[in-house]
Design a protein around this motif. Structure first.
Motif, PDB file in Angstrom:
ATOM      1  N   LEU A 137      -4.855  20.183  -1.117  1.00 29.35           N
ATOM      2  CA  LEU A 137      -5.833  19.205  -0.615  1.00 29.35           C
ATOM      3  C   LEU A 137      -6.610  18.530  -1.745  1.00 29.35           C
ATOM      4  N   PRO A 138      -7.189  19.282  -2.703  1.00 25.01           N
ATOM      5  CA  PRO A 138      -7.887  18.582  -3.800  1.00 25.01           C
ATOM      6  C   PRO A 138      -6.949  17.648  -4.575  1.00 25.01           C
ATOM      7  N   ALA A 139      -5.714  18.076  -4.793  1.00 20.19           N
ATOM      8  CA  ALA A 139      -4.782  17.228  -5.540  1.00 20.19           C
ATOM      9  C   ALA A 139      -4.468  15.944  -4.776  1.00 20.19           C
ATOM     10  N   ALA A 140      -4.282  16.069  -3.467  1.00 16.78           N
ATOM     11  CA  ALA A 140      -4.010  14.870  -2.666  1.00 16.78           C
ATOM     12  C   ALA A 140      -5.201  13.920  -2.696  1.00 16.78           C
ATOM     13  N   GLY A 141      -6.413  14.468  -2.613  1.00 13.57           N
ATOM     14  CA  GLY A 141      -7.601  13.625  -2.653  1.00 13.57           C
ATOM     15  C   GLY A 141      -7.766  12.913  -3.989  1.00 13.57           C
ATOM     16  N   VAL A 142      -7.572  13.650  -5.065  1.00 16.54           N
ATOM     17  CA  VAL A 142      -7.705  13.036  -6.393  1.00 16.54           C
ATOM     18  C   VAL A 142      -6.613  11.982  -6.619  1.00 16.54           C
ATOM     19  N   ALA A 143      -5.410  12.280  -6.160  1.00 15.30           N
ATOM     20  CA  ALA A 143      -4.316  11.309  -6.315  1.00 15.30           C
ATOM     21  C   ALA A 143      -4.629  10.024  -5.558  1.00 15.30           C
ATOM     22  N   LEU A 144      -5.162  10.155  -4.367  1.00 14.95           N
ATOM     23  CA  LEU A 144      -5.546   8.965  -3.602  1.00 14.95           C
ATOM     24  C   LEU A 144      -6.629   8.176  -4.321  1.00 14.95           C
ATOM     25  N   ALA A 145      -7.636   8.876  -4.837  1.00 14.39           N
ATOM     26  CA  ALA A 145      -8.731   8.199  -5.534  1.00 14.39           C
ATOM     27  C   ALA A 145      -8.224   7.478  -6.786  1.00 14.39           C
ATOM     28  N   ALA A 146      -7.362   8.132  -7.546  1.00 18.17           N
ATOM     29  CA  ALA A 146      -6.824   7.505  -8.762  1.00 18.17           C
ATOM     30  C   ALA A 146      -5.979   6.288  -8.412  1.00 18.17           C
ATOM     31  N   SER A 147      -5.206   6.395  -7.353  1.00 15.27           N
ATOM     32  CA  SER A 147      -4.362   5.265  -6.938  1.00 15.27           C
ATOM     33  C   SER A 147      -5.214   4.098  -6.470  1.00 15.27           C
ATOM     34  N   LEU A 148      -6.264   4.418  -5.715  1.00 16.56           N
ATOM     35  CA  LEU A 148      -7.151   3.347  -5.235  1.00 16.56           C
ATOM     36  C   LEU A 148      -7.830   2.640  -6.395  1.00 16.56           C
ATOM     37  N   LEU A 183       1.072   9.697 -10.631  1.00 19.08           N
ATOM     38  CA  LEU A 183      -0.334  10.108 -10.559  1.00 19.08           C
ATOM     39  C   LEU A 183      -0.509  11.296  -9.617  1.00 19.08           C
ATOM     40  N   GLY A 184       0.211  11.276  -8.509  1.00 16.50           N
ATOM     41  CA  GLY A 184       0.123  12.388  -7.568  1.00 16.50           C
ATOM     42  C   GLY A 184       0.653  13.681  -8.167  1.00 16.50           C
ATOM     43  N   ALA A 185       1.780  13.601  -8.862  1.00 16.29           N
ATOM     44  CA  ALA A 185       2.344  14.803  -9.479  1.00 16.29           C
ATOM     45  C   ALA A 185       1.406  15.372 -10.540  1.00 16.29           C
ATOM     46  N   LEU A 186       0.812  14.489 -11.321  1.00 15.65           N
ATOM     47  CA  LEU A 186      -0.134  14.950 -12.347  1.00 15.65           C
ATOM     48  C   LEU A 186      -1.354  15.611 -11.698  1.00 15.65           C
ATOM     49  N   ALA A 187      -1.865  15.001 -10.641  1.00 17.06           N
ATOM     50  CA  ALA A 187      -3.016  15.603  -9.944  1.00 17.06           C
ATOM     51  C   ALA A 187      -2.654  16.978  -9.386  1.00 17.06           C
ATOM     52  N   GLY A 188      -1.447  17.124  -8.874  1.00 17.00           N
ATOM     53  CA  GLY A 188      -1.020  18.418  -8.346  1.00 17.00           C
ATOM     54  C   GLY A 188      -0.964  19.489  -9.418  1.00 17.00           C
ATOM     55  N   LEU A 189      -0.530  19.110 -10.618  1.00 14.50           N
ATOM     56  CA  LEU A 189      -0.454  20.076 -11.711  1.00 14.50           C
ATOM     57  C   LEU A 189      -1.843  20.419 -12.255  1.00 14.50           C
ATOM     58  N   TRP A 240       0.809  -1.204   0.000  1.00 15.39           N
ATOM     59  CA  TRP A 240       0.000   0.000   0.000  1.00 15.39           C
ATOM     60  C   TRP A 240       0.850   1.265   0.000  1.00 15.39           C
ATOM     61  N   VAL A 241       2.114   1.147  -0.337  1.00 16.26           N
ATOM     62  CA  VAL A 241       3.003   2.308  -0.275  1.00 16.26           C
ATOM     63  C   VAL A 241       2.612   3.377  -1.288  1.00 16.26           C
ATOM     64  N   MET A 242       1.918   2.973  -2.367  1.00 19.70           N
ATOM     65  CA  MET A 242       1.580   3.951  -3.399  1.00 19.70           C
ATOM     66  C   MET A 242       0.612   5.016  -2.884  1.00 19.70           C
ATOM     67  N   PHE A 243      -0.170   4.699  -1.879  1.00 21.76           N
ATOM     68  CA  PHE A 243      -1.185   5.657  -1.416  1.00 21.76           C
ATOM     69  C   PHE A 243      -0.576   6.852  -0.687  1.00 21.76           C
ATOM     70  N   PRO A 244       0.269   6.663   0.321  1.00 20.45           N
ATOM     71  CA  PRO A 244       0.907   7.851   0.903  1.00 20.45           C
ATOM     72  C   PRO A 244       1.810   8.582  -0.086  1.00 20.45           C
ATOM     73  N   VAL A 245       2.436   7.848  -0.989  1.00 21.82           N
ATOM     74  CA  VAL A 245       3.286   8.497  -1.991  1.00 21.82           C
ATOM     75  C   VAL A 245       2.449   9.384  -2.911  1.00 21.82           C
ATOM     76  N   ALA A 246       1.296   8.865  -3.355  1.00 23.03           N
ATOM     77  CA  ALA A 246       0.429   9.646  -4.246  1.00 23.03           C
ATOM     78  C   ALA A 246      -0.105  10.882  -3.549  1.00 23.03           C
ATOM     79  N   ALA A 247      -0.526  10.728  -2.300  1.00 22.54           N
ATOM     80  CA  ALA A 247      -1.056  11.876  -1.562  1.00 22.54           C
ATOM     81  C   ALA A 247       0.022  12.936  -1.343  1.00 22.54           C
ATOM     82  N   TRP A 248       1.217  12.491  -1.013  1.00 19.04           N
ATOM     83  CA  TRP A 248       2.310  13.441  -0.798  1.00 19.04           C
ATOM     84  C   TRP A 248       2.698  14.133  -2.106  1.00 19.04           C
ATOM     85  N   ALA A 249       2.771  13.370  -3.189  1.00 20.81           N
ATOM     86  CA  ALA A 249       3.162  13.962  -4.473  1.00 20.81           C
ATOM     87  C   ALA A 249       2.134  14.986  -4.944  1.00 20.81           C
ATOM     88  N   GLY A 250       0.844  14.659  -4.759  1.00 20.67           N
ATOM     89  CA  GLY A 250      -0.178  15.603  -5.180  1.00 20.67           C
ATOM     90  C   GLY A 250      -0.288  16.797  -4.269  1.00 20.67           C
TER      91      GLY A 250
END
Length: 304
Positions: free
Chosen positions: A205-216, A193-199, A96-106
């Motif tokens: 906050l919205p970017a972190a949420g979207v990154a988490l949703a996409a990763s899930l 995915l997180g970096a793309l959501a951030g851009l 499940w490491v991708m989830f905190p990574v995606a949230a942090w990146a976004g």
């Protein structure tokens, strides 16, 4: 995480951007190193428990026979539960490491810097947006690859003889991900995915949420269709039979033909572990590459 408080290094200074990224996100870096050190130490400790754990998970007899130990002696060994629980926890962390990574990146890596304007400040000081994004992605990607790539072989080593009663069967979702290159690919896909959501959202906050949703979504999609990533084996025999425990059953049918019961089983033998790993890793890396390319294109089109 701290905001970018220092001016970026001059463009011509080798490694300047790398040091800037590391300094800006030093809290996340320190936390990641702490998790890596803790997980490595835990796996080494679990490996030291392996022989005793396997002794506590063996067959027994009452009274003991020449080939089997006393059941009372086996039941007195409780370290097998610690060993099995520890391996399961490490497998879950790796899976499940991708989830905190995606949230942090976004949220922190891209979203917060675009939201606060520190990214735009960097672009006015000899750092192009493309170089800024490349450094933002390259540093964590290298650390994730090295860290996850280290934990996977240590995890395989700690699992010893892979007794499924202790370490779980190879096709269990967390076991499968944590014992192959798929673990590294999941981390990189989460980063991209997180970096793309951030851009796209340019707010933390919205970017972190979207990154988490996409990763899930990606994680669940691949887990659900994992058995379809490689052609299974079909075994058809008259009468009934049982598959070995190491087989991942895909389909099972019992039907009479001319009055003779026929059993048809479709499954993945354990030898399909690596083909399944390679295909899923390739898909995840393709997702990571596509998300990264999309991030660069978006940066070029939408930002100054």
């Amino acid at each position: 995480m701290t905001a970018l408080s220092t001016a970026p290094a001059p463009a011509g200074r080798p490694g300047g951007l790398v040091r800037t990224v590391a300094r800006t996100h030093r809290t996340a870096l320190a936390l990641a190193l702490l998790v890596l050190a803790t997980a490595t130490a835990a796996l080494i400790w679990l490996h030291s428990l392996g022989d005793e754990a396997r002794a506590g998970n063996s067959a027994c007899a009452t009274p003991p026979t020449d080939g089997l130990p006393s059941c009372a002696a086996v039941e007195a060994i409780t370290v097998d539960e610690t060993y099995a629980s520890g391996l399961a926890m490490i497998a879950t962390v790796l899976s499940w490491v991708m989830f905190p990574v995606a949230a942090w990146a976004g949220g922190a890596l891209t979203g917060r810097e675009l939201e606060s304007g520190t990214a735009q400040l960097a672009w006015t000081q000899s750092v192009t947006p493309a170089r800024w994004l490349a450094a933002k992605l390259a540093v964590p990607a290298a650390l994730l690859t090295a860290g996850t790539g280290l934990l996977v072989p240590v995890n395989i080593w700690a699992r010893g003889d892979r007794d499924p009663d202790l370490a779980g069967d190879w096709y269990y979702p967390d076991v499968f991900v944590s014992t192959g290159p798929v673990a590294v690919a999941y981390a990189l896909a989460g980063l991209a995915l997180g970096a793309l959501a951030g851009l796209v959202w340019r707010r933390a906050l919205p970017a972190a949420g979207v990154a988490l949703a996409a990763s899930l979504l990606l994680h669940n999609l691949l887990e659900r269709h994992r058995e379809d990533l490689w052609p299974p084996v079909t075994r058809t025999e008259a009468g009934s039979f049982e598959l070995p425990r190491s087989a991942l059953q895909v389909a099972w049918a019992d039907s009479p033909v001319n009055g003779v019961p026929i059993t048809r089983a479709t499954f993945h033998p354990e030898s399909h572990f690596w083909p399944l790993q390679y295909v899923e890793t390739g898909l995840l890396l393709a997702v990571a590459a596509t998300a990264t390319a999309a991030a660069f294109v978006l940066l070029a089109r939408r930002l100054p």
